[in-house]
Design a protein around this motif. Structure first.
Motif, PDB file in Angstrom:
ATOM      1  N   GLU A 182       0.823  -1.208   0.000  1.00  0.00           N
ATOM      2  CA  GLU A 182       0.000   0.000   0.000  1.00  0.00           C
ATOM      3  C   GLU A 182       0.859   1.262   0.000  1.00  0.00           C
ATOM      4  OE1 GLU A 182      -3.677  -2.014   2.564  1.00  0.00           O
ATOM      5  OE2 GLU A 182      -2.331  -0.564   3.508  1.00  0.00           O
ATOM      6  N   VAL A 183       1.907   1.257   0.833  1.00  0.00           N
ATOM      7  CA  VAL A 183       2.787   2.429   0.908  1.00  0.00           C
ATOM      8  C   VAL A 183       3.494   2.640  -0.424  1.00  0.00           C
ATOM      9  CG1 VAL A 183       4.834   3.397   2.034  1.00  0.00           C
ATOM     10  CG2 VAL A 183       3.087   2.243   3.405  1.00  0.00           C
ATOM     11  N   GLU A 184       3.972   1.552  -1.021  1.00  0.00           N
ATOM     12  CA  GLU A 184       4.666   1.672  -2.309  1.00  0.00           C
ATOM     13  C   GLU A 184       3.700   2.091  -3.420  1.00  0.00           C
ATOM     14  OE1 GLU A 184       8.331  -1.458  -1.573  1.00  0.00           O
ATOM     15  OE2 GLU A 184       6.341  -2.234  -2.088  1.00  0.00           O
ATOM     16  N   TYR A 185       2.451   1.642  -3.343  1.00  0.00           N
ATOM     17  CA  TYR A 185       1.448   2.090  -4.316  1.00  0.00           C
ATOM     18  C   TYR A 185       1.189   3.587  -4.159  1.00  0.00           C
ATOM     19  CZ  TYR A 185      -3.113   2.883  -6.431  1.00  0.00           C
ATOM     20  OH  TYR A 185      -4.141   3.407  -7.169  1.00  0.00           O
ATOM     21  N   MET A 186       1.080   4.058  -2.907  1.00  0.00           N
ATOM     22  CA  MET A 186       0.883   5.488  -2.670  1.00  0.00           C
ATOM     23  C   MET A 186       2.055   6.294  -3.212  1.00  0.00           C
ATOM     24  SD  MET A 186      -0.874   5.885   1.099  1.00  0.00           S
ATOM     25  CE  MET A 186      -0.389   4.396   1.938  1.00  0.00           C
ATOM     26  N   ALA A 187       3.278   5.765  -3.000  1.00  0.00           N
ATOM     27  CA  ALA A 187       4.466   6.461  -3.493  1.00  0.00           C
ATOM     28  C   ALA A 187       4.458   6.529  -5.021  1.00  0.00           C
ATOM     29  CB  ALA A 187       5.722   5.750  -3.010  1.00  0.00           C
ATOM     30  N   ALA A 188       4.052   5.432  -5.673  1.00  0.00           N
ATOM     31  CA  ALA A 188       4.006   5.401  -7.130  1.00  0.00           C
ATOM     32  C   ALA A 188       2.937   6.343  -7.676  1.00  0.00           C
ATOM     33  CB  ALA A 188       3.745   3.978  -7.613  1.00  0.00           C
ATOM     34  N   SER A 189       1.764   6.320  -7.067  1.00  0.00           N
ATOM     35  CA  SER A 189       0.637   7.091  -7.599  1.00  0.00           C
ATOM     36  C   SER A 189       0.744   8.585  -7.310  1.00  0.00           C
ATOM     37  CB  SER A 189      -0.683   6.556  -7.041  1.00  0.00           C
ATOM     38  OG  SER A 189      -0.702   6.640  -5.628  1.00  0.00           O
ATOM     39  N   THR A 190       1.608   8.973  -6.379  1.00  0.00           N
ATOM     40  CA  THR A 190       1.767  10.403  -6.082  1.00  0.00           C
ATOM     41  C   THR A 190       3.031  10.973  -6.693  1.00  0.00           C
ATOM     42  OG1 THR A 190       2.848   9.877  -3.973  1.00  0.00           O
ATOM     43  CG2 THR A 190       0.477  10.297  -3.927  1.00  0.00           C
ATOM     44  N   SER A 191       3.814  10.156  -7.412  1.00  0.00           N
ATOM     45  CA  SER A 191       5.030  10.651  -8.048  1.00  0.00           C
ATOM     46  C   SER A 191       4.665  11.635  -9.154  1.00  0.00           C
ATOM     47  CB  SER A 191       5.846   9.504  -8.642  1.00  0.00           C
ATOM     48  OG  SER A 191       6.307   8.653  -7.622  1.00  0.00           O
ATOM     49  N   ALA A 192       5.442  12.685  -9.280  1.00  0.00           N
ATOM     50  CA  ALA A 192       5.167  13.728 -10.269  1.00  0.00           C
ATOM     51  C   ALA A 192       5.203  13.156 -11.682  1.00  0.00           C
ATOM     52  CB  ALA A 192       6.192  14.851 -10.132  1.00  0.00           C
ATOM     53  N   GLY A 193       4.115  13.358 -12.412  1.00  0.00           N
ATOM     54  CA  GLY A 193       4.094  12.957 -13.817  1.00  0.00           C
ATOM     55  C   GLY A 193       3.794  11.506 -14.044  1.00  0.00           C
ATOM     56  N   GLY A 194       4.153  10.638 -13.107  1.00  0.00           N
ATOM     57  CA  GLY A 194       3.895   9.208 -13.247  1.00  0.00           C
ATOM     58  C   GLY A 194       4.689   8.537 -14.344  1.00  0.00           C
ATOM     59  N   SER A 195       5.815   9.105 -14.758  1.00  0.00           N
ATOM     60  CA  SER A 195       6.557   8.501 -15.859  1.00  0.00           C
ATOM     61  C   SER A 195       8.031   8.263 -15.548  1.00  0.00           C
ATOM     62  CB  SER A 195       6.459   9.398 -17.103  1.00  0.00           C
ATOM     63  OG  SER A 195       7.012  10.674 -16.829  1.00  0.00           O
ATOM     64  N   ALA A 224      11.495   6.713 -13.440  1.00  0.00           N
ATOM     65  CA  ALA A 224      11.953   5.377 -13.049  1.00  0.00           C
ATOM     66  C   ALA A 224      11.530   5.034 -11.623  1.00  0.00           C
ATOM     67  CB  ALA A 224      13.473   5.293 -13.187  1.00  0.00           C
ATOM     68  N   ALA A 225      11.490   6.048 -10.736  1.00  0.00           N
ATOM     69  CA  ALA A 225      11.103   5.801  -9.346  1.00  0.00           C
ATOM     70  C   ALA A 225       9.663   5.309  -9.272  1.00  0.00           C
ATOM     71  CB  ALA A 225      11.280   7.066  -8.525  1.00  0.00           C
ATOM     72  N   THR A 226       8.780   5.907 -10.081  1.00  0.00           N
ATOM     73  CA  THR A 226       7.380   5.487 -10.106  1.00  0.00           C
ATOM     74  C   THR A 226       7.266   4.040 -10.538  1.00  0.00           C
ATOM     75  OG1 THR A 226       6.667   7.727 -10.666  1.00  0.00           O
ATOM     76  CG2 THR A 226       5.124   5.953 -11.123  1.00  0.00           C
ATOM     77  N   GLN A 227       8.012   3.688 -11.589  1.00  0.00           N
ATOM     78  CA  GLN A 227       7.989   2.321 -12.103  1.00  0.00           C
ATOM     79  C   GLN A 227       8.498   1.337 -11.055  1.00  0.00           C
ATOM     80  OE1 GLN A 227       9.845   1.992 -15.912  1.00  0.00           O
ATOM     81  NE2 GLN A 227       9.618  -0.225 -16.030  1.00  0.00           N
ATOM     82  N   LYS A 228       9.553   1.719 -10.356  1.00  0.00           N
ATOM     83  CA  LYS A 228      10.133   0.836  -9.339  1.00  0.00           C
ATOM     84  C   LYS A 228       9.161   0.628  -8.176  1.00  0.00           C
ATOM     85  CE  LYS A 228      14.172   0.322  -6.310  1.00  0.00           C
ATOM     86  NZ  LYS A 228      13.429   0.139  -5.066  1.00  0.00           N
ATOM     87  N   TYR A 229       8.531   1.720  -7.719  1.00  0.00           N
ATOM     88  CA  TYR A 229       7.561   1.592  -6.629  1.00  0.00           C
ATOM     89  C   TYR A 229       6.380   0.717  -7.047  1.00  0.00           C
ATOM     90  CZ  TYR A 229       9.547   5.018  -3.348  1.00  0.00           C
ATOM     91  OH  TYR A 229      10.342   5.672  -2.422  1.00  0.00           O
ATOM     92  N   ALA A 230       5.909   0.895  -8.276  1.00  0.00           N
ATOM     93  CA  ALA A 230       4.776   0.095  -8.760  1.00  0.00           C
ATOM     94  C   ALA A 230       5.141  -1.382  -8.817  1.00  0.00           C
ATOM     95  CB  ALA A 230       4.335   0.591 -10.134  1.00  0.00           C
ATOM     96  N   ALA A 231       6.354  -1.667  -9.294  1.00  0.00           N
ATOM     97  CA  ALA A 231       6.805  -3.060  -9.390  1.00  0.00           C
ATOM     98  C   ALA A 231       6.916  -3.689  -8.005  1.00  0.00           C
ATOM     99  CB  ALA A 231       8.154  -3.118 -10.112  1.00  0.00           C
ATOM    100  N   GLU A 232       7.481  -2.936  -7.055  1.00  0.00           N
ATOM    101  CA  GLU A 232       7.629  -3.460  -5.696  1.00  0.00           C
ATOM    102  C   GLU A 232       6.267  -3.656  -5.028  1.00  0.00           C
ATOM    103  OE1 GLU A 232      10.251  -4.488  -3.883  1.00  0.00           O
ATOM    104  OE2 GLU A 232      11.508  -4.306  -5.661  1.00  0.00           O
ATOM    105  N   SER A 233       5.342  -2.732  -5.291  1.00  0.00           N
ATOM    106  CA  SER A 233       3.995  -2.857  -4.732  1.00  0.00           C
ATOM    107  C   SER A 233       3.323  -4.118  -5.259  1.00  0.00           C
ATOM    108  CB  SER A 233       3.173  -1.619  -5.102  1.00  0.00           C
ATOM    109  OG  SER A 233       1.847  -1.750  -4.644  1.00  0.00           O
ATOM    110  N   LEU A 234       3.439  -4.355  -6.543  1.00  0.00           N
ATOM    111  CA  LEU A 234       2.863  -5.556  -7.149  1.00  0.00           C
ATOM    112  C   LEU A 234       3.440  -6.821  -6.505  1.00  0.00           C
ATOM    113  CD1 LEU A 234       1.048  -6.662  -9.442  1.00  0.00           C
ATOM    114  CD2 LEU A 234       3.058  -6.610 -10.923  1.00  0.00           C
TER     115      LEU A 234
END
Length: 330
Positions: A201-214, A216-226
């Motif tokens: 949940e925390v990693e999903y929040m980090a991914a979904s609040t990242s600026a622009g959503g594009s 590498a950090a957003t992608q990494k958080y999304a992958a870890e959340s999954l």
């Protein structure tokens, strides 16, 4: 309703019902201990469950404002364990906090009493935790963080303190620090499916609040959340929160993956988890949808062994599924 059930998990209605029964329950629980081995033989058999019952009843009474019954619980605990027992001292502090009733001056006095206890014995873990809880309620976040760090300095294997630290960081939007603290919890409890889901949940929040959503950090958080949600449902087949999170993160990935550049191997470490291909993510999304639908259906039908879910979580799952169905119809 069992007195051995953790009081924090009780609904307000359940806590009220329990505290209303307090006078009768107190009559049925042992109220004294023998002063000698011979005298103890004449008293009811003592067990850890008895004193756990007192603690749980105490907390329920404080939640509902029954200070008279709470004081009786404390009196019996002090009689049994003494007023210098670490846990009893923390419970006494909890009663004083409840009596303060948001009076700033009274709460400051309780805080000072905790500081005085720790000045004499800075390894008193229950008092450290009560102090942190009080600081958080007084919105002294920086001091609460410092208190948790001090506690973890001499007790680094305290998973509860790491989880509390993660929660404080999350309140401030410090996702990286919250992730680190929850990873420490998993080092201590690697099979805790609820912690895996919380980290997801925390990693999903980090991914979904990242600026622009594009990035590498957003992608990494999304992958870890999954990964975390998948591990959560692997450990617990019917864990609603895990499937709910899996549904959210797969939807997020499917919606945004086209924006993300393919990460070069040089940017990844051996510990990084790469996103699976689109077909795999779609299958995971379908699995989450089917399982959430099953849980909601069986809970609503009041089937045996499917009644232990939280009503609010069921409602959220139902709303999520309804939103998806509406989107498909449009």
């Amino acid at each position: 309703m069992s007195l051995l059930h953790p009081p924090s998990h009780l609904t307000p209605a359940q806590a009220l019902a329990l505290s209303q029964r307090a006078p009768a329950l107190l009559k049925g629980l042992p109220s004294s201990v023998g002063k000698s081995a011979l005298e103890s033989l004449a008293l009811p058999i003592e067990s850890p469950e008895v004193w756990m019952s007192y603690e749980n009843l105490l907390v329920s009474c404080l939640r509902t404002g029954d200070l008279e019954s709470a004081h009786e619980c404390i009196r019996r605990l002090v009689q049994r364990f003494g007023d210098e027992n670490d846990r009893v001292m923390a419970l006494q502090g909890l009663v004083r906090e409840a009596e303060a009733d948001d009076d700033k001056k009274a709460l400051e006095a309780v805080l000072k009493s905790y500081d005085d206890i720790l000045a004499k014995d800075d390894t008193n873990v229950p008092i450290h935790k009560r102090r942190v809880a009080l600081l958080r309620s007084m919105e002294k976040t920086a001091e609460a963080v410092a208190g948790l760090v001090a506690l973890l300095d001499f007790s680094p294997t305290d998973s509860e303190a790491w989880a509390e630290l993660a929660d404080v960081y999350l309140e401030q939007g410090l996702y990286a620090q919250a992730v680190y603290a929850l990873e420490e919890v998993l080092v201590l409890a690697p099979n805790a499916w609820n912690v895996h889901a919380r980290l997801g949940e925390v990693e999903y929040m980090a991914a979904s609040t990242s600026a622009g959503g594009s990035d590498a950090a957003t992608q990494k958080y999304a992958a870890e959340s999954l990964k975390r949600f998948c591990r959560s449902i692997e450990l617990c087949d019917d864990y609603l929160r895990g499937f709910y999170g899996l549904k959210l993160v797969t939807s997020f990935v499917l919606k945004n993956s086209g924006k993300w550049p393919k990460l070069k191997d040089a940017n990844n470490t051996a510990e990084d988890f790469a996103l699976p291909d689109t077909a795999t993510v779609q299958r995971l999304a379908q699995l989450a949808t089917e399982k959430l639908s099953e849980i909601v259906r069986r809970y609503t039908a009041k089937e045996a062994h499917w009644s232990g879910y939280d009503e609010a979580e069921i409602a959220a799952a139902r709303e999520l599924l309804a939103g998806e169905a509406a989107a498909v119809v449009r």
